[in-house]
Structures are given as structure tokens and as C-alpha cells.
Design a protein around this motif. Sequence first.
Motif, PDB file in Angstrom:
ATOM      1  N   VAL A   4      -0.473   7.529 -11.104  1.00 11.48           N
ATOM      2  CA  VAL A   4      -1.636   6.897 -10.959  1.00 11.48           C
ATOM      3  C   VAL A   4      -2.689   7.773 -10.396  1.00 11.48           C
ATOM      4  CG1 VAL A   4      -2.467   4.996  -9.721  1.00 11.48           C
ATOM      5  CG2 VAL A   4      -0.256   4.992 -10.483  1.00 11.48           C
ATOM      6  N   THR A   5      -3.990   7.560 -10.774  1.00 11.39           N
ATOM      7  CA  THR A   5      -5.068   8.394 -10.240  1.00 11.39           C
ATOM      8  C   THR A   5      -6.210   7.377  -9.788  1.00 11.39           C
ATOM      9  OG1 THR A   5      -4.712  10.029 -12.093  1.00 11.39           O
ATOM     10  CG2 THR A   5      -6.922  10.142 -10.878  1.00 11.39           C
ATOM     11  N   SER A  18     -21.494  -5.576  -3.707  1.00 10.45           N
ATOM     12  CA  SER A  18     -20.348  -5.370  -4.637  1.00 10.45           C
ATOM     13  C   SER A  18     -19.391  -4.275  -4.372  1.00 10.45           C
ATOM     14  CB  SER A  18     -20.710  -5.764  -6.073  1.00 10.45           C
ATOM     15  OG  SER A  18     -21.583  -4.534  -6.333  1.00 10.45           O
ATOM     16  N   LEU A  19     -18.209  -4.404  -5.003  1.00  4.73           N
ATOM     17  CA  LEU A  19     -17.528  -3.318  -4.710  1.00  4.73           C
ATOM     18  C   LEU A  19     -16.651  -3.047  -6.026  1.00  4.73           C
ATOM     19  CD1 LEU A  19     -15.589  -1.162  -2.980  1.00  4.73           C
ATOM     20  CD2 LEU A  19     -14.248  -3.307  -2.608  1.00  4.73           C
ATOM     21  N   GLU A  20     -16.300  -1.866  -6.335  1.00  2.10           N
ATOM     22  CA  GLU A  20     -15.346  -1.365  -7.599  1.00  2.10           C
ATOM     23  C   GLU A  20     -14.538  -0.297  -7.202  1.00  2.10           C
ATOM     24  OE1 GLU A  20     -16.872  -1.126 -11.575  1.00  2.10           O
ATOM     25  OE2 GLU A  20     -15.083  -1.498 -12.287  1.00  2.10           O
ATOM     26  N   LEU A  21     -13.354  -0.204  -7.333  1.00  2.00           N
ATOM     27  CA  LEU A  21     -12.489   0.737  -6.919  1.00  2.00           C
ATOM     28  C   LEU A  21     -11.796   1.214  -8.319  1.00  2.00           C
ATOM     29  CD1 LEU A  21     -10.971  -0.156  -3.351  1.00  2.00           C
ATOM     30  CD2 LEU A  21     -13.000   1.013  -3.869  1.00  2.00           C
ATOM     31  N   ARG A  22     -11.830   2.500  -8.576  1.00  3.70           N
ATOM     32  CA  ARG A  22     -11.384   2.944  -9.777  1.00  3.70           C
ATOM     33  C   ARG A  22      -9.701   3.158  -9.828  1.00  3.70           C
ATOM     34  NH1 ARG A  22     -14.865   7.211 -12.019  1.00  3.70           N
ATOM     35  NH2 ARG A  22     -14.900   7.903  -9.629  1.00  3.70           N
ATOM     36  N   CYS A  23      -9.021   3.100 -10.912  1.00  5.02           N
ATOM     37  CA  CYS A  23      -7.572   3.256 -10.930  1.00  5.02           C
ATOM     38  C   CYS A  23      -7.467   3.626 -12.494  1.00  5.02           C
ATOM     39  CB  CYS A  23      -6.936   2.149 -10.291  1.00  5.02           C
ATOM     40  SG  CYS A  23      -4.929   2.502 -10.474  1.00  5.02           S
ATOM     41  N   ASN A  24      -6.659   4.666 -12.743  1.00  5.36           N
ATOM     42  CA  ASN A  24      -6.237   4.937 -13.951  1.00  5.36           C
ATOM     43  C   ASN A  24      -4.855   5.487 -13.784  1.00  5.36           C
ATOM     44  OD1 ASN A  24      -9.419   6.229 -14.412  1.00  5.36           O
ATOM     45  ND2 ASN A  24      -8.729   5.376 -16.311  1.00  5.36           N
ATOM     46  N   TYR A  25      -3.900   4.926 -14.943  1.00  6.10           N
ATOM     47  CA  TYR A  25      -2.713   5.308 -15.001  1.00  6.10           C
ATOM     48  C   TYR A  25      -2.160   5.974 -15.934  1.00  6.10           C
ATOM     49  CZ  TYR A  25      -2.312   1.450 -18.341  1.00  6.10           C
ATOM     50  OH  TYR A  25      -2.376   0.783 -19.262  1.00  6.10           O
ATOM     51  N   SER A  26      -1.089   6.710 -15.982  1.00  6.22           N
ATOM     52  CA  SER A  26      -0.412   7.211 -17.154  1.00  6.22           C
ATOM     53  C   SER A  26       1.020   6.775 -17.422  1.00  6.22           C
ATOM     54  CB  SER A  26      -0.446   8.900 -17.000  1.00  6.22           C
ATOM     55  OG  SER A  26       0.413   9.278 -18.095  1.00  6.22           O
ATOM     56  N   TYR A  27       1.446   5.862 -18.460  1.00  9.32           N
ATOM     57  CA  TYR A  27       2.491   5.398 -18.679  1.00  9.32           C
ATOM     58  C   TYR A  27       2.593   5.221 -20.256  1.00  9.32           C
ATOM     59  CZ  TYR A  27       6.659   2.360 -18.148  1.00  9.32           C
ATOM     60  OH  TYR A  27       8.124   1.948 -18.272  1.00  9.32           O
ATOM     61  N   ILE A 104       5.046   3.562  -7.980  1.00  9.55           N
ATOM     62  CA  ILE A 104       4.442   4.800  -8.041  1.00  9.55           C
ATOM     63  C   ILE A 104       3.017   4.487  -7.681  1.00  9.55           C
ATOM     64  CG2 ILE A 104       3.587   6.844  -9.058  1.00  9.55           C
ATOM     65  CD1 ILE A 104       6.625   6.613  -9.294  1.00  9.55           C
ATOM     66  N   PHE A 105       2.907   5.024  -6.397  1.00 13.98           N
ATOM     67  CA  PHE A 105       1.464   4.727  -5.896  1.00 13.98           C
ATOM     68  C   PHE A 105       0.317   5.968  -6.031  1.00 13.98           C
ATOM     69  CE2 PHE A 105       2.018   0.942  -2.952  1.00 13.98           C
ATOM     70  CZ  PHE A 105       3.214   0.888  -2.942  1.00 13.98           C
ATOM     71  N   GLY A 106      -0.871   5.361  -6.086  1.00  9.57           N
ATOM     72  CA  GLY A 106      -1.948   6.550  -6.143  1.00  9.57           C
ATOM     73  C   GLY A 106      -1.821   7.062  -4.809  1.00  9.57           C
ATOM     74  N   SER A 107      -3.094   7.963  -4.600  1.00  9.58           N
ATOM     75  CA  SER A 107      -3.130   8.711  -3.311  1.00  9.58           C
ATOM     76  C   SER A 107      -4.199   7.765  -2.285  1.00  9.58           C
ATOM     77  CB  SER A 107      -3.922   9.920  -3.493  1.00  9.58           C
ATOM     78  OG  SER A 107      -4.913  10.058  -4.221  1.00  9.58           O
ATOM     79  N   GLY A 108      -4.887   6.744  -3.003  1.00  6.58           N
ATOM     80  CA  GLY A 108      -5.635   5.732  -2.133  1.00  6.58           C
ATOM     81  C   GLY A 108      -7.026   6.067  -2.085  1.00  6.58           C
ATOM     82  N   THR A 109      -7.638   4.956  -2.027  1.00  8.63           N
ATOM     83  CA  THR A 109      -9.232   5.137  -1.715  1.00  8.63           C
ATOM     84  C   THR A 109      -9.299   4.458  -0.235  1.00  8.63           C
ATOM     85  OG1 THR A 109      -9.964   4.906  -3.834  1.00  8.63           O
ATOM     86  CG2 THR A 109     -11.457   4.245  -2.492  1.00  8.63           C
ATOM     87  N   ARG A 110      -9.965   5.041   0.682  1.00  7.47           N
ATOM     88  CA  ARG A 110     -10.358   4.530   2.023  1.00  7.47           C
ATOM     89  C   ARG A 110     -11.933   3.876   1.580  1.00  7.47           C
ATOM     90  NH1 ARG A 110     -12.672   6.752   6.959  1.00  7.47           N
ATOM     91  NH2 ARG A 110     -12.639   8.989   5.979  1.00  7.47           N
ATOM     92  N   LEU A 111     -11.976   2.652   2.007  1.00  5.01           N
ATOM     93  CA  LEU A 111     -13.162   1.948   1.985  1.00  5.01           C
ATOM     94  C   LEU A 111     -13.701   1.841   3.510  1.00  5.01           C
ATOM     95  CD1 LEU A 111     -15.060   0.166   0.663  1.00  5.01           C
ATOM     96  CD2 LEU A 111     -13.648  -1.629   0.846  1.00  5.01           C
ATOM     97  N   SER A 112     -15.078   2.279   3.520  1.00  4.75           N
ATOM     98  CA  SER A 112     -15.839   1.896   4.844  1.00  4.75           C
ATOM     99  C   SER A 112     -16.818   0.890   4.398  1.00  4.75           C
ATOM    100  CB  SER A 112     -16.379   3.081   5.430  1.00  4.75           C
ATOM    101  OG  SER A 112     -15.323   4.073   5.835  1.00  4.75           O
ATOM    102  N   ILE A 113     -17.263   0.020   5.361  1.00  4.26           N
ATOM    103  CA  ILE A 113     -18.238  -0.820   5.328  1.00  4.26           C
ATOM    104  C   ILE A 113     -19.436  -0.702   6.103  1.00  4.26           C
ATOM    105  CG2 ILE A 113     -18.784  -3.559   5.359  1.00  4.26           C
ATOM    106  CD1 ILE A 113     -16.751  -2.852   3.447  1.00  4.26           C
ATOM    107  N   ARG A 114     -20.676  -0.551   5.557  1.00  2.85           N
ATOM    108  CA  ARG A 114     -21.736  -0.195   6.244  1.00  2.85           C
ATOM    109  C   ARG A 114     -22.499  -1.637   6.831  1.00  2.85           C
ATOM    110  NH1 ARG A 114     -24.694   1.596   2.453  1.00  2.85           N
ATOM    111  NH2 ARG A 114     -23.713   3.839   2.405  1.00  2.85           N
ATOM    112  N   PRO A 115     -22.605  -1.683   8.222  1.00  2.90           N
ATOM    113  CA  PRO A 115     -23.233  -3.035   8.770  1.00  2.90           C
ATOM    114  C   PRO A 115     -24.567  -3.328   7.867  1.00  2.90           C
ATOM    115  CG  PRO A 115     -22.698  -1.421  10.444  1.00  2.90           C
ATOM    116  CD  PRO A 115     -22.471  -0.703   9.227  1.00  2.90           C
TER     117      PRO A 115
ATOM    118  N   LEU B  39       0.351  11.908   5.725  1.00  2.00           N
ATOM    119  CA  LEU B  39      -0.847  11.522   6.126  1.00  2.00           C
ATOM    120  C   LEU B  39      -2.050  11.735   4.957  1.00  2.00           C
ATOM    121  CD1 LEU B  39      -2.289  10.853   8.661  1.00  2.00           C
ATOM    122  CD2 LEU B  39      -2.846  12.994   9.139  1.00  2.00           C
ATOM    123  N   GLY B  40      -2.783  10.642   4.595  1.00  2.00           N
ATOM    124  CA  GLY B  40      -3.543  10.855   3.710  1.00  2.00           C
ATOM    125  C   GLY B  40      -3.241  10.600   2.105  1.00  2.00           C
TER     126      GLY B  40
END
Lengths: 115, 116
Positions: A4-5, A18-27, A104-115, B39-40
Motif C-alpha cells: 500500500v502506498t 474539501s479533502l482528498e487523501l491518496r492511496c494506491n495498492y498492489s495486489y 497490510i497498512f500504508g505508512s499513513g498521511t498526517r492531516l493538519s487543519i488550518r483554522p 514511529l512515523g
Amino acid sequence: AQSVTQPDIHITVSEGASLELRCNYSYGATPYLFWYVQSPGQGLQLLLKYFSGDTLVQGIKGFEAEFKRSQSSFNLRKPSVHWSDAAEYFCAVGEPYSSASKIIFGSGTRLSIRP
Amino acid sequence: DAGVTQSPTHLIKTRGQQVTLRCSPKSGHDTVSWYQQALGQGPQFIFQYYEEEERQRGNFPDRFSGHQFPNYSSELNVNALLLGDSALYLCASIWRSRLALGNEQFFGPGTRLTVL
């Protein structure tokens, strides 16, 4: 092998945008697909999952994801983010039609919100 | 209904020591999986227990072992700790996984292990 990427390590969006988080997989076939959210000090919470059928999946907290087989993608979307959406988001794949429940997990995307 | 619980919350050990982490699954769930989250990084699958036996294992050395009790609770043991074992260890429980229903995995809050 399954993989997973998540190409975006960190994304910042303004509250209400609006928000879009991307994810691609290999299977080799269509896997089970998941999006999880992890807030600090919290366990992983399932937002939504795709096993088969309608390629647009609705989840909790106003999130949705679209499975695109041709692009091997499963992007997460939300039309209007709230400050409480700030968290780490993980895309994941699992094996279909199997009693094995390994994910199998991807490495994650950290989402921050700007006020 | 209590969700998945894990103990302890935090743990500090030194290299070479051994550690045991504990997990109580959600009520009615019979399968427990363990994950390591550095971590991360995203969580990585360690192994899964069902009917008190290890059913599936990820790419982790034999230093990592586990156990499942008749009440479905589980332990994760790590021997000869290395600095690289420092991570958040997550437990997940599943209802009737053997039915291949793709049932949701419910995760606990994790145990933060620090190896000095």
C-alpha cells in the motif's frame, strides 16, 4: 506481494475545505480495502471498507472513498473538514475470501487543519 | 461494552530484557492479532491467534512469541529486546474470523514500549 502506498506524508487543509487523501495498492486481484484513522493516544478506528459492489463507499464521520480498479486506487474524500478531523490516516488492504485477517497498512498521511 | 483493552499503557525496558504485553479482546471476539507500529510508520502485522494457536505470522523473528488463553485474551512476549523494538504495540480483535467474513478488526489503544 501486497503493498500500500500513501504518497502524501503530511497534508494541511483549511477548516471547511474539501479533502482528498491518496492511496494506491498492489495486489493480484481486488483486495479488501480499508481506511483507518488514528488520533493521538487512540487506537485505530475504521472509517470505511470496500469488499465488492458499489465502488463509492460511504463511511463514518462524513468520509467516503472511491475504488478505481484501473488505477489501483482507493482515495479517501470529505467535502468539508472539521478541526476534529486532524489525525493520522491509514489506508490498508486485506486478503479477500480468506479467513486470514492480516491487514497490510500504508505508512499513513498526517492531516493538519488550518483554522 | 468495553472495547479492546491493553496493558500496560507505557513500558520502559533495557536492551536484552524480556517483556510481556497483554490484550483483552472485545466481548464476543475470538481472534486476536498483534501489530507493531514504529514511529512515523503504519502498523505491521506480527501474528494472529485463534483457538489458542498461532494461525498466521508476519515477518518477525522468533523473539516475538505469543499466547492466547481460553477466555480469548492474549499476550505478546518479546525476548532479548533490541533498541529497534521500541514501538507502539497494537492489539486487534475480530469476531469469528474463521468464517472469512472480512469482519472489522477492532484495535486497542496500544502499549508504548521504549527500549533503552
